[in-house]
Design a protein around this motif. Structure first.
Motif, PDB file in Angstrom:
ATOM      1  N   ARG A 149     -43.555  11.533 -28.675  1.00  0.00           N
ATOM      2  CA  ARG A 149     -43.420  12.267 -27.420  1.00  0.00           C
ATOM      3  C   ARG A 149     -43.909  11.405 -26.268  1.00  0.00           C
ATOM      4  NH1 ARG A 149     -46.110  17.843 -29.075  1.00  0.00           N
ATOM      5  NH2 ARG A 149     -47.432  16.342 -30.147  1.00  0.00           N
ATOM      6  N   GLU A 150     -43.031  11.283 -25.264  1.00  0.00           N
ATOM      7  CA  GLU A 150     -43.337  10.426 -24.119  1.00  0.00           C
ATOM      8  C   GLU A 150     -43.355  11.250 -22.853  1.00  0.00           C
ATOM      9  OE1 GLU A 150     -40.673   7.092 -23.099  1.00  0.00           O
ATOM     10  OE2 GLU A 150     -40.779   6.634 -25.244  1.00  0.00           O
ATOM     11  N   ALA A 151     -44.358  11.054 -22.007  1.00  0.00           N
ATOM     12  CA  ALA A 151     -44.401  11.754 -20.725  1.00  0.00           C
ATOM     13  C   ALA A 151     -43.369  11.131 -19.790  1.00  0.00           C
ATOM     14  CB  ALA A 151     -45.791  11.651 -20.128  1.00  0.00           C
ATOM     15  N   VAL A 152     -42.580  11.983 -19.148  1.00  0.00           N
ATOM     16  CA  VAL A 152     -41.575  11.474 -18.208  1.00  0.00           C
ATOM     17  C   VAL A 152     -41.668  12.279 -16.903  1.00  0.00           C
ATOM     18  CG1 VAL A 152     -39.950  10.730 -19.995  1.00  0.00           C
ATOM     19  CG2 VAL A 152     -39.795  13.055 -19.078  1.00  0.00           C
ATOM     20  N   PRO A 153     -41.168  11.741 -15.813  1.00  0.00           N
ATOM     21  CA  PRO A 153     -41.163  12.503 -14.564  1.00  0.00           C
ATOM     22  C   PRO A 153     -40.279  13.753 -14.693  1.00  0.00           C
ATOM     23  CG  PRO A 153     -40.696  10.183 -14.142  1.00  0.00           C
ATOM     24  CD  PRO A 153     -40.643  10.364 -15.627  1.00  0.00           C
ATOM     25  N   VAL A 154     -40.582  14.779 -13.910  1.00  0.00           N
ATOM     26  CA  VAL A 154     -39.852  16.049 -13.985  1.00  0.00           C
ATOM     27  C   VAL A 154     -38.351  15.821 -13.779  1.00  0.00           C
ATOM     28  CG1 VAL A 154     -39.549  18.307 -12.893  1.00  0.00           C
ATOM     29  CG2 VAL A 154     -41.842  17.413 -13.264  1.00  0.00           C
ATOM     30  N   GLU A 155     -37.998  15.001 -12.772  1.00  0.00           N
ATOM     31  CA  GLU A 155     -36.584  14.757 -12.466  1.00  0.00           C
ATOM     32  C   GLU A 155     -35.850  14.212 -13.684  1.00  0.00           C
ATOM     33  OE1 GLU A 155     -34.660  15.529  -9.912  1.00  0.00           O
ATOM     34  OE2 GLU A 155     -36.406  16.631  -9.167  1.00  0.00           O
ATOM     35  N   GLU A 156     -36.499  13.263 -14.357  1.00  0.00           N
ATOM     36  CA  GLU A 156     -35.872  12.647 -15.524  1.00  0.00           C
ATOM     37  C   GLU A 156     -35.711  13.678 -16.645  1.00  0.00           C
ATOM     38  OE1 GLU A 156     -37.837   9.071 -16.892  1.00  0.00           O
ATOM     39  OE2 GLU A 156     -36.706   9.114 -18.786  1.00  0.00           O
ATOM     40  N   ALA A 157     -36.735  14.499 -16.846  1.00  0.00           N
ATOM     41  CA  ALA A 157     -36.669  15.523 -17.897  1.00  0.00           C
ATOM     42  C   ALA A 157     -35.532  16.500 -17.616  1.00  0.00           C
ATOM     43  CB  ALA A 157     -37.997  16.265 -17.983  1.00  0.00           C
ATOM     44  N   LEU A 158     -35.399  16.890 -16.339  1.00  0.00           N
ATOM     45  CA  LEU A 158     -34.344  17.840 -15.976  1.00  0.00           C
ATOM     46  C   LEU A 158     -32.960  17.232 -16.209  1.00  0.00           C
ATOM     47  CD1 LEU A 158     -35.752  19.513 -12.730  1.00  0.00           C
ATOM     48  CD2 LEU A 158     -35.419  20.573 -14.965  1.00  0.00           C
ATOM     49  N   SER A 159     -32.806  15.931 -15.911  1.00  0.00           N
ATOM     50  CA  SER A 159     -31.520  15.261 -16.129  1.00  0.00           C
ATOM     51  C   SER A 159     -31.170  15.260 -17.616  1.00  0.00           C
ATOM     52  CB  SER A 159     -31.572  13.808 -15.643  1.00  0.00           C
ATOM     53  OG  SER A 159     -31.824  13.791 -14.274  1.00  0.00           O
ATOM     54  N   ILE A 160     -32.181  14.991 -18.444  1.00  0.00           N
ATOM     55  CA  ILE A 160     -31.944  14.962 -19.891  1.00  0.00           C
ATOM     56  C   ILE A 160     -31.495  16.343 -20.376  1.00  0.00           C
ATOM     57  CG2 ILE A 160     -33.043  14.661 -22.157  1.00  0.00           C
ATOM     58  CD1 ILE A 160     -34.875  12.535 -20.741  1.00  0.00           C
ATOM     59  N   VAL A 161     -32.209  17.393 -19.899  1.00  0.00           N
ATOM     60  CA  VAL A 161     -31.862  18.763 -20.308  1.00  0.00           C
ATOM     61  C   VAL A 161     -30.440  19.096 -19.859  1.00  0.00           C
ATOM     62  CG1 VAL A 161     -32.401  21.208 -19.961  1.00  0.00           C
ATOM     63  CG2 VAL A 161     -34.253  19.578 -20.337  1.00  0.00           C
ATOM     64  N   ALA A 162     -30.112  18.743 -18.599  1.00  0.00           N
ATOM     65  CA  ALA A 162     -28.781  19.062 -18.058  1.00  0.00           C
ATOM     66  C   ALA A 162     -27.689  18.351 -18.851  1.00  0.00           C
ATOM     67  CB  ALA A 162     -28.728  18.679 -16.581  1.00  0.00           C
ATOM     68  N   ASP A 163     -27.901  17.058 -19.148  1.00  0.00           N
ATOM     69  CA  ASP A 163     -26.897  16.289 -19.912  1.00  0.00           C
ATOM     70  C   ASP A 163     -26.685  16.889 -21.287  1.00  0.00           C
ATOM     71  OD1 ASP A 163     -26.641  14.628 -17.791  1.00  0.00           O
ATOM     72  OD2 ASP A 163     -27.871  12.980 -18.613  1.00  0.00           O
ATOM     73  N   ARG A 164     -27.796  17.203 -21.958  1.00  0.00           N
ATOM     74  CA  ARG A 164     -27.691  17.727 -23.329  1.00  0.00           C
ATOM     75  C   ARG A 164     -27.037  19.109 -23.343  1.00  0.00           C
ATOM     76  NH1 ARG A 164     -31.588  15.411 -26.811  1.00  0.00           N
ATOM     77  NH2 ARG A 164     -30.997  16.979 -28.345  1.00  0.00           N
ATOM     78  N   LEU A 165     -27.366  19.910 -22.325  1.00  0.00           N
ATOM     79  CA  LEU A 165     -26.810  21.258 -22.226  1.00  0.00           C
ATOM     80  C   LEU A 165     -25.297  21.168 -21.987  1.00  0.00           C
ATOM     81  CD1 LEU A 165     -27.611  24.243 -22.220  1.00  0.00           C
ATOM     82  CD2 LEU A 165     -28.021  24.069 -19.768  1.00  0.00           C
ATOM     83  N   ARG A 166     -24.892  20.292 -21.054  1.00  0.00           N
ATOM     84  CA  ARG A 166     -23.466  20.140 -20.751  1.00  0.00           C
ATOM     85  C   ARG A 166     -22.722  19.664 -21.997  1.00  0.00           C
ATOM     86  NH1 ARG A 166     -23.820  16.580 -16.949  1.00  0.00           N
ATOM     87  NH2 ARG A 166     -23.970  17.995 -15.192  1.00  0.00           N
TER      88      ARG A 166
END
Lengths: 136, 262
Positions: free
Chosen positions: A73-90
């Protein structure tokens, strides 16, 4: 000097809406008391209400988004985490359809935030798979 | 002189803060006043809005041992402070009692033996109306029926821990009720009658009969009757009533060392 005050609020856990007082002392959330005479709960709380202040300063509370990479588990900035969630969701919705996604919102969010999650689920993604932690 | 007038006077240098009630949105909320906000102090004390003020004094003194606090205290609040003092949890030398006598209706509703503090600043003293009728009723029942009665009440417990959390006399850092060896985690209702008897035994010689536990119980378990019973056992055998006087020694402090108690 040490200070002490109480702030009336509503329990953040379920949909019952019990009245509680947050005890504030030395700039910290120090405890909870059931609110006497409250129309819903009249001076009583359940286990969750009594413990409702504990998560705020819990060392186990997630303070930053974590992303699992190579099993770690790696800490990432909120923006990056949101992008990952959005990509995976799409990606999931494109491959398996909208009902492959589900949304769970929380009584710890504001009404407005929960409303937006509802919109995101039904109007943007197109699924009725939405639930809330208050629906106990 | 009213409590509020006295509070205002004390804040001119004798105390650092006054613990009382602030009126907000129609509710009386516990609040530590300073000279800056003392005018917001409520001048009335509704019977239905009692809070464990003695616990708050204990915590404030633990955080700042030098703090001098005046506290609005009914008979039960004062008994809590006295008992906490004897257990080394409150410094009475740094605590000023702003005595409030309970009105007759509250005294009666509580079945309170001493509905007034040692010195009354506000309110009219009404005589105690101790109500041991439920304890006597229980004592009159056959043991089997008594056990059935308590098991059925304990069976409704939702394990909120409100009775312990609200109790002015509960201050242990490590509580038996949080010990997984003694109380199985995740089991609701908790094991009967162990859970409630652990608390009842802890209340023996310590419970000052404020009744906040029973008020905090969402399931209406008659906890006060249980704790009055253990209190009566202590009083009958050892002549001790918790919170009565700061000079009286608690049997919990002398048992095992004084021969006359053998």
């Amino acid at each position: 000097m040490t200070d002490y005050r109480t702030v009336p609020t509503v329990c953040p856990y379920c949909g019952t809406g019990c009245g509680m007082l947050l005890e504030v002392s030395g700039g910290r959330l120090a405890g909870v008391l059931p609110q006497k005479g409250h129309p819903v709960s009249d001076g009583t709380l359940c286990l969750k209400g009594w413990a409702a202040y504990e998560f705020v300063e819990s060392p186990r509370r997630l303070a930053r988004p974590l992303v699992r990479r190579d099993g770690k588990r790696e800490a990432v900035p909120v923006e990056e985490a949101l992008s990952i969630v959005a990509d995976r969701l799409r990606d999931t919705v494109e491959r398996h359809g909208p009902d492959a996604a589900a949304f769970i919102c929380s009584a710890k969010c504001t009404n407005e935030e929960d409303y937006l999650v509802n919109k995101l689920a039904r109007a943007v993604v197109g699924t009725n798979n939405i639930d809330h932690c208050a629906r106990l | 002189m009213s409590i509020k007038e006295k509070a205002r006077e004390l804040l001119e240098g004798e105390v650092d803060g006054v613990l009382g009630y602030r009126l907000a949105g129609g509710s009386h909320l516990p609040h530590l006043f300073t000279a800056a906000d003392i005018e917001e102090m409520a001048g009335d004390y509704p019977a239905g809005e009692r809070y464990p003020l003695a616990s708050i004094v204990r915590r404030l003194q633990a955080a700042d041992p030098g703090i001098r606090i005046a506290v609005v205290a009914r008979g039960c609040d004062e008994r809590s402070l006295v008992e906490l003092f004897k257990q080394g949890q409150v410094n009475l030398g740094r605590t000023v009692i702003l005595g409030l006598a309970c009105e007759e209706e509250l005294a009666r509703g509580c079945g309170c033996a001493v509905p007034y503090p040692s010195e009354i600043l506000e309110g009219r003293r009404v005589e105690g109306v101790p109500d041991d009728s439920l304890v006597e009723k229980m004592d009159g029942m056959p043991a089997e029926d008594r056990l059935d009665f308590w098991l059925s009440r304990f069976g409704s417990c939702v394990k909120c821990y409100g009775c312990r959390n609200v109790c002015p006399l509960c201050y242990c850092k490590e509580c038996a009720l949080d010990d997984a060896e003694m109380v199985e985690r995740g089991r609701v209702p908790p094991a009967q009658p162990a859970f409630h008897l652990i608390r009842a035994i802890d209340m023996a010689g310590r419970c000052i009969d404020c009744g906040l536990c029973e008020e905090a119980c969402p399931m209406g378990i008659p906890l006060r009757t249980l704790y009055r019973k253990v209190g009566r056992v202590v009083e009958d055998n050892l002549g001790y009533r918790p919170g009565r006087s700061p000079e009286e020694k608690s049997p919990l402090a002398v048992l095992g060392t004084e021969k006359d108690l053998e």
